[in-house]
Scaffold this motif. Sequence first.
Motif, PDB file in Angstrom:
ATOM      1  N   GLN A 137       0.816  -1.213   0.000  1.00  0.00           N
ATOM      2  CA  GLN A 137       0.000   0.000   0.000  1.00  0.00           C
ATOM      3  C   GLN A 137       0.852   1.266   0.000  1.00  0.00           C
ATOM      4  O   GLN A 137       0.583   2.227  -0.726  1.00  0.00           O
ATOM      5  CB  GLN A 137      -0.953   0.005   1.207  1.00  0.00           C
ATOM      6  N   ALA A 138       1.921   1.278   0.799  1.00  0.00           N
ATOM      7  CA  ALA A 138       2.781   2.463   0.890  1.00  0.00           C
ATOM      8  C   ALA A 138       3.507   2.712  -0.433  1.00  0.00           C
ATOM      9  O   ALA A 138       3.635   3.867  -0.886  1.00  0.00           O
ATOM     10  CB  ALA A 138       3.796   2.287   2.017  1.00  0.00           C
ATOM     11  N   GLU A 163       1.079   4.060  -3.091  1.00  0.00           N
ATOM     12  CA  GLU A 163       0.807   5.491  -2.879  1.00  0.00           C
ATOM     13  C   GLU A 163       1.968   6.354  -3.380  1.00  0.00           C
ATOM     14  O   GLU A 163       1.749   7.412  -3.986  1.00  0.00           O
ATOM     15  CB  GLU A 163       0.549   5.760  -1.397  1.00  0.00           C
ATOM     16  N   CYS A 195       1.840   6.449  -7.174  1.00  0.00           N
ATOM     17  CA  CYS A 195       0.773   7.364  -7.607  1.00  0.00           C
ATOM     18  C   CYS A 195       1.236   8.817  -7.519  1.00  0.00           C
ATOM     19  O   CYS A 195       0.948   9.634  -8.407  1.00  0.00           O
ATOM     20  CB  CYS A 195      -0.484   7.153  -6.769  1.00  0.00           C
ATOM     21  N   GLU A 196       1.983   9.127  -6.469  1.00  0.00           N
ATOM     22  CA  GLU A 196       2.506  10.492  -6.298  1.00  0.00           C
ATOM     23  C   GLU A 196       3.443  10.853  -7.457  1.00  0.00           C
ATOM     24  O   GLU A 196       3.380  11.967  -7.998  1.00  0.00           O
ATOM     25  CB  GLU A 196       3.253  10.595  -4.970  1.00  0.00           C
ATOM     26  N   ALA A 228      -5.046   1.286  -8.734  1.00  0.00           N
ATOM     27  CA  ALA A 228      -4.733   2.524  -8.008  1.00  0.00           C
ATOM     28  C   ALA A 228      -4.523   3.702  -8.963  1.00  0.00           C
ATOM     29  O   ALA A 228      -4.947   4.822  -8.682  1.00  0.00           O
ATOM     30  CB  ALA A 228      -3.499   2.320  -7.142  1.00  0.00           C
TER      31      ALA A 228
END
Length: 247
Positions: free
Chosen positions: A42-43, A46, A49-50, A96
């Motif tokens: 998950q980290a 993210e 995605c950034e 995502a």
Amino acid sequence: MTTVFGVDIGGSGIKGAPVDLERGTLAQERHKVLTPHPASPQAVVEAVCEVVRHFDHRGPVGLTFPGVVVGGRTRTAANVDKDWIGLDAEGLFREALDLPATLVNDADAAGIAEVAYGAGRGHGGTVLMLTFGTGIGSALFVDGSLVPNTELGHLELRGKDAERRASSAAKERHELSWAEWAERVDEYLDLVEMLFSPQLVIVGGGVSRKHEKFLPLLRRRQADVVPAELRNDAGIVGAAMAAVKAG
């Protein structure tokens, strides 16, 4: 042509950029964030995605992973969280990002780029790409065709994973001089040369930026040992190439 985006997920950093596949170069300056610790799925998703949203990118995305990737699933996780093992990681990124996503082994991606655009271009026979970073990644080519997921950083050297002794992270961890580290790299190259008899060894990863500090210290051997021409951008370019190949 739709702009293709490449993301290189490493043990210490996650970097990405749009890629010009006609030239094999980054179309814009890359954006980098630190790999989260722990590097849980998950980290990391993210963080990826950034990086992608930094460019407001809306086309296909190719991503590298520091471990074995088969059919979009991550099978090993030596330098990231163990929760990656057995995960449909490609599907996770696709969901995502809400974009087409393709996942490949990180060293394989770097090798694909070097064989297409860099130091391996036009070379037949057995070519081996080695990336020295948090671990040691490998990409093996026979007459231009990739043998995927070789993971030669995990060959045994002095009773432990070779990357524990000869990665650039090991150089920092043990505070080795360039000459001391070159001795360890030589010992590792002896092993891979014995097993695979490559005609060409391409040295990549972040340390390739400083190749003049250690490549001249290595012993002469049957294989030509040369620095990666795309340096540490090779993984991003190769990831983008994989995305295009996947369609």
